[in-house]
Design an enzyme around this catalytic site. Structure first.
Site, PDB file in Angstrom:
ATOM      1  N   HIS A  21      61.332  13.666   8.505  1.00  0.00           N
ATOM      2  CA  HIS A  21      60.786  12.663   7.596  1.00  0.00           C
ATOM      3  C   HIS A  21      59.268  12.541   7.741  1.00  0.00           C
ATOM      4  CE1 HIS A  21      62.298  10.136   4.537  1.00  0.00           C
ATOM      5  NE2 HIS A  21      62.399   8.982   5.183  1.00  0.00           N
ATOM      6  N   ASN A  67      59.337   2.966   3.938  1.00  0.00           N
ATOM      7  CA  ASN A  67      59.835   2.172   2.808  1.00  0.00           C
ATOM      8  C   ASN A  67      58.774   1.306   2.144  1.00  0.00           C
ATOM      9  OD1 ASN A  67      62.180   3.306   3.697  1.00  0.00           O
ATOM     10  ND2 ASN A  67      63.253   1.397   4.097  1.00  0.00           N
ATOM     11  N   ASP A  92      58.158  14.778   2.531  1.00  0.00           N
ATOM     12  CA  ASP A  92      59.287  15.661   2.843  1.00  0.00           C
ATOM     13  C   ASP A  92      60.266  15.679   1.673  1.00  0.00           C
ATOM     14  OD1 ASP A  92      61.807  13.624   3.919  1.00  0.00           O
ATOM     15  OD2 ASP A  92      59.787  12.797   3.891  1.00  0.00           O
ATOM     16  N   ASN A 113      62.610   6.915  -0.447  1.00  0.00           N
ATOM     17  CA  ASN A 113      62.169   5.513  -0.400  1.00  0.00           C
ATOM     18  C   ASN A 113      60.648   5.360  -0.422  1.00  0.00           C
ATOM     19  OD1 ASN A 113      64.803   4.582  -0.303  1.00  0.00           O
ATOM     20  ND2 ASN A 113      64.876   4.621   1.926  1.00  0.00           N
TER      21      ASN A 113
END
Length: 199
Positions: A21, A67, A92, A113
């Protein structure tokens, strides 16, 4: 002198270093390392800047966690007085194999997100993004564990090449524009995966 905002998406903290991530962090970290500049902790992000062929590249790594990435992007666009067309978000992507990169001018968040929050706060899908493939080799319900996991040895080798290519693509973007960059860097890899993902 033209100014650009290059945003690497990821999560701050040692437990997230080197995870899938954090591919966006890896790209801007490599650009900063190559230019031998240091990061400083500023509002909503780690920030540094580099120069390339008469352009200023403001690099940021949001400290808001994935987020809430939009908060940092919106703040730094305004603080640096950078036009939306000079924004590039490095992120990513599960739909691309490790080692593959794709550049796009716009598009849906695709379940990511970080991109969803950026879209919400900017009020548009029309911003440049550089997607770094991390693959999708996980079983049902294991996506979070996968993206927060470390790369395998084989993936790591592919990622090193992807990070190098992504850095070159960022430099191409600031000097030659988004269309030329897409033409040059979207040729490699599996285009079929790309077209299926975007439908």
């Amino acid at each position: 002198m033209s100014k650009y905002l290059i945003v690497g998406l990821g999560n701050v903290g040692s437990e997230y270093e080197g995870t899938r991530h954090n591919a966006g962090f890896m790209v801007v970290d490599a650009l900063a390392k190559e230019a031998e500049v240091k990061w400083s902790l500023e509002r909503h992000a780690y920030r540094t800047e580099i120069r390339h062929k008469g352009r200023i590249l403001v690099l940021i790594k949001p400290t808001t966690y994935m987020n809430l990435s939009g908060k940092a992007v919106k703040y730094w666009l305004q603080a640096e007085k950078i036009e939306l067309e000079n924004l590039m978000v490095v992120v990513d992507d599960l739909a691309l194999d490790p080692g593959i990169i794709r550049i796009k001018k716009q598009g849906a968040a695709g379940g990511h997100n970080g991109l969803a929050d950026i879209e919400a706060l900017l009020g548009t899908q029309n911003y440049n993004r550089l997607r770094v493939g991390v693959g999708s080799n996980f079983s049902r319900g294991r996506q979070v564990d996968y993206v927060l996991g470390q790369f395998t040895a084989d993936e790591q080798a592919a990622m090193e090449e992807a990070v190098k290519q992504a850095g070159a693509a960022v430099k191409c973007f600031v000097t030659q524009g988004i269309d030329r960059t897409m033409n040059l860097y979207n040729k490699k890899g599996n285009a079929h995966t790309e077209s299926v993902k975007e439908k």
